[in-house]
Scaffold this active site. Structure first.
Site, mmCIF file in Angstrom:
data_model
loop_
_atom_site.group_PDB
_atom_site.id
_atom_site.type_symbol
_atom_site.label_atom_id
_atom_site.label_comp_id
_atom_site.label_asym_id
_atom_site.label_seq_id
_atom_site.Cartn_x
_atom_site.Cartn_y
_atom_site.Cartn_z
ATOM 1 N N LYS A 89 0.704 -1.364 0.134
ATOM 2 C CA LYS A 89 0.173 -0.001 -0.018
ATOM 3 C C LYS A 89 0.948 1.392 0.017
ATOM 4 O O LYS A 89 0.304 2.350 -0.732
ATOM 5 C CB LYS A 89 -0.980 -0.132 1.320
ATOM 6 C CG LYS A 89 -2.188 -0.999 0.904
ATOM 7 C CD LYS A 89 -3.119 -0.814 1.948
ATOM 8 C CE LYS A 89 -4.381 -1.475 1.579
ATOM 9 N NZ LYS A 89 -4.535 -2.877 1.960
ATOM 10 N N GLU A 111 -9.937 7.021 3.501
ATOM 11 C CA GLU A 111 -10.830 6.074 4.309
ATOM 12 C C GLU A 111 -9.890 4.711 4.823
ATOM 13 O O GLU A 111 -9.231 4.251 3.755
ATOM 14 C CB GLU A 111 -11.861 5.613 3.327
ATOM 15 C CG GLU A 111 -11.640 4.496 2.395
ATOM 16 C CD GLU A 111 -10.513 4.585 1.364
ATOM 17 O OE1 GLU A 111 -10.434 6.129 1.197
ATOM 18 O OE2 GLU A 111 -9.859 3.605 0.811
ATOM 19 N N SER A 377 1.619 -9.669 -0.966
ATOM 20 C CA SER A 377 0.952 -8.473 -0.842
ATOM 21 C C SER A 377 1.557 -7.847 0.709
ATOM 22 O O SER A 377 1.703 -6.531 0.515
ATOM 23 C CB SER A 377 -0.518 -8.374 -1.123
ATOM 24 O OG SER A 377 -1.253 -8.998 -0.205
HETATM 25 C C1 LIG Z 1 -5.358 -3.896 1.633
HETATM 26 C C2 LIG Z 1 -4.571 -4.938 1.211
HETATM 27 C C3 LIG Z 1 -4.695 -5.971 0.308
HETATM 28 C C4 LIG Z 1 -6.047 -5.855 -0.766
HETATM 29 O O1 LIG Z 1 -6.233 -4.741 -1.445
HETATM 30 P P1 LIG Z 1 -5.868 -4.457 -2.980
HETATM 31 O O2 LIG Z 1 -6.295 -3.228 -3.266
HETATM 32 O O3 LIG Z 1 -6.659 -5.483 -3.737
HETATM 33 O O4 LIG Z 1 -4.107 -4.885 -3.191
HETATM 34 C C5 LIG Z 1 -4.019 -7.131 -0.094
HETATM 35 N N1 LIG Z 1 -3.282 -7.426 0.684
HETATM 36 C C6 LIG Z 1 -2.826 -6.671 2.022
HETATM 37 C C7 LIG Z 1 -1.568 -7.210 2.510
HETATM 38 C C8 LIG Z 1 -3.275 -5.419 2.103
HETATM 39 O O5 LIG Z 1 -3.097 -4.816 3.169
#
Ligand SMILES: *Cc1c(COP(=O)(O)O)cnc(C)c1O
Length: 395
Positions: A89, A111, A377
């Site tokens: 993020k 948000e 992610s």
């Molecule tokens: C917020 C988040 C997501 C989901 O958000 P996307 O916009 O779909 O990437 C996925 N993995 C992690 C670790 C997150 O913090």
């Protein structure tokens, strides 16, 4: 077939900017400025430097040996979990705050659901000495206390939202309301590839550093700059957008996306928007939406707080419709199992969201020579309570 956004902000028939009149000037201003600014040398230089020295990029592309043996192919993990603040993020929030400054804005709003985007926004506001207000449903404020405390320590104001179910959708409505009241001095940092045009495209471009790096790293490691498969989880779609961005038009690359099945797509407790959603408008975008017969938004459910958005980025509605991507719904228990598996065989505790992408590996049949890139992610520190409870319940 074209998978890029058109000049009106549509991916095929999805997307656009369905916004109240009062925001028209604001959104138009952003739409006219985001590409010239993002493509300027001055922006690129500052952005790249921060991604390198502050975030810690490039994130490694790691050949996971034991996971590869299990899957019967070559699995590389793109390690977004190693970024500063623990997920992808921050790539987006750094880019948007640099954009906000160049547009002369002084105040940042955001948000947040689970709090991850709130923390990433509060982090860059501390870095850039900008005022920061984060809207968060009251239910989430109570559920995600550590993230609230982090945001406060970083100097942000967290505003609990008490309308609706007091979760992400309500927090987003409140952030939009704030933006309507302060259109001239406020920049709204949206955390995923959702919202009115140009946000989905802008956020995808901010995250596209992920696939830019994958190309270079794969070429170095395998002699070919594209994989056979890309895997990512989708909440709103930002880490997935980053992962697939530079491969969208290369049809040799198969794209597999994991959305949150929750307890199962026919249990009424799910967040699998691509499987269950119908055409609607949510937060300024025409896309698939989880809704009842009357068009009222249905509260999504997933064990993973980052995946339970009742809409989906318009890009994904398009990719699914065009069959460019395979979308699998991975249930809570499958994600948990995949998280424990990765932890035990590779020594990496993934975020619960990322565990959904890992769960999708098992459902795909590979050839031994296949090269697979899966984006982790984020890291699992924030999910330890859920993991520990799952362990307790299984013994
Ligand atoms: C917020 C988040 C997501 C989901 O958000 P996307 O916009 O779909 O990437 C996925 N993995 C992690 C670790 C997150 O913090």
């Amino acid at each position: 077939m074209n998978y890029q956004i058109d000049e009106n902000g549509f991916y095929g028939t999805f997307g656009g900017a369905y916004i109240p009149e009062i925001l028209h000037g604001c959104v138009e201003n952003l739409r006219n400025n985001y590409l010239p600014i993002m493509e300027s040398d001055d922006f690129k230089q500052e952005y790249d430097q921060l991604l390198r020295d502050y975030v810690g990029r490039p994130s490694p592309l790691y050949l996971a040996q034991r996971l590869s043996e299990q899957c019967g192919c070559n699995v590389y993990l793109k390690r977004e979990d190693l970024n500063h603040t623990g997920a992808h993020k921050i790539n987006n929030t750094i880019g948007q705050i640099l954009l906000a400054r160049r547009m002369g804005k002084r105040r940042i709003i955001a948000e947040t659901g689970a709090g991850q985007h709130g923390v990433a926004t509060a982090t860059v506001c501390a870095l850039m000495n900008m005022e920061c207000v984060v809207y968060m449903g009251k239910t989430d404020v109570e559920r995600q206390h550590i993230n609230v405390q982090k945001m406060q320590m970083l100097g942000a104001t967290v505003r609990p939202v008490t309308s609706g179910n007091m979760t992400l959708k309500d927090a987003t409505n409140e952030a939009i309301r704030d933006w309507c009241c302060h259109p001239s001095d406020t920049f709204y940092i949206i955390g995923s590839t959702v919202g009115p045009h140009p946000y989905p495209d802008m956020v995808a471009r901010m995250q596209s550093v992920i696939s830019r790096e994958i190309k270079r790293q794969l070429a170095e490691k395998t002699g070919r700059d594209y994989p056979d498969y890309l895997f990512a989880c989708v909440g709103g779609g930002s880490n997935a957008a980053g992962t697939i961005y530079h491969y969208l038009d290369n049809e040799k690359v198969k794209i597999v996306l994991a959305e949150a099945g929750g307890k199962g797509i026919d249990t009424g407790m799910s967040a699998a928007t691509i499987h269950l959603g119908r055409l609607g408008v949510i937060h300024g975008s025409k896309t698939l939406v989880m809704q009842n017969e009357d068009g009222q938004i249905e509260e999504p459910y997933s064990i993973s707080a980052g995946l339970d958005y009742p809409g989906i980025g318009p890009l994904y509605a398009h990719l699914a419709q065009a069959k460019r991507a395979t979308v699998l719904a991975i249930n809570d228990d499958e994600a948990l199992e995949a998280a424990f598996n990765l932890t035990r065989i590779e020594g990496i505790i993934p975020a619960l969201e990322s565990a959904h992408a890992l769960g999708a590996l098992k459902k795909t049949k590979f050839n031994p020579s296949d090269v697979v890139v899966l984006t982790v992610s984020g890291r699992g520190d924030k999910d330890m309570e859920t993991y520990i409870n799952a362990l307790k319940n299984n013994h």
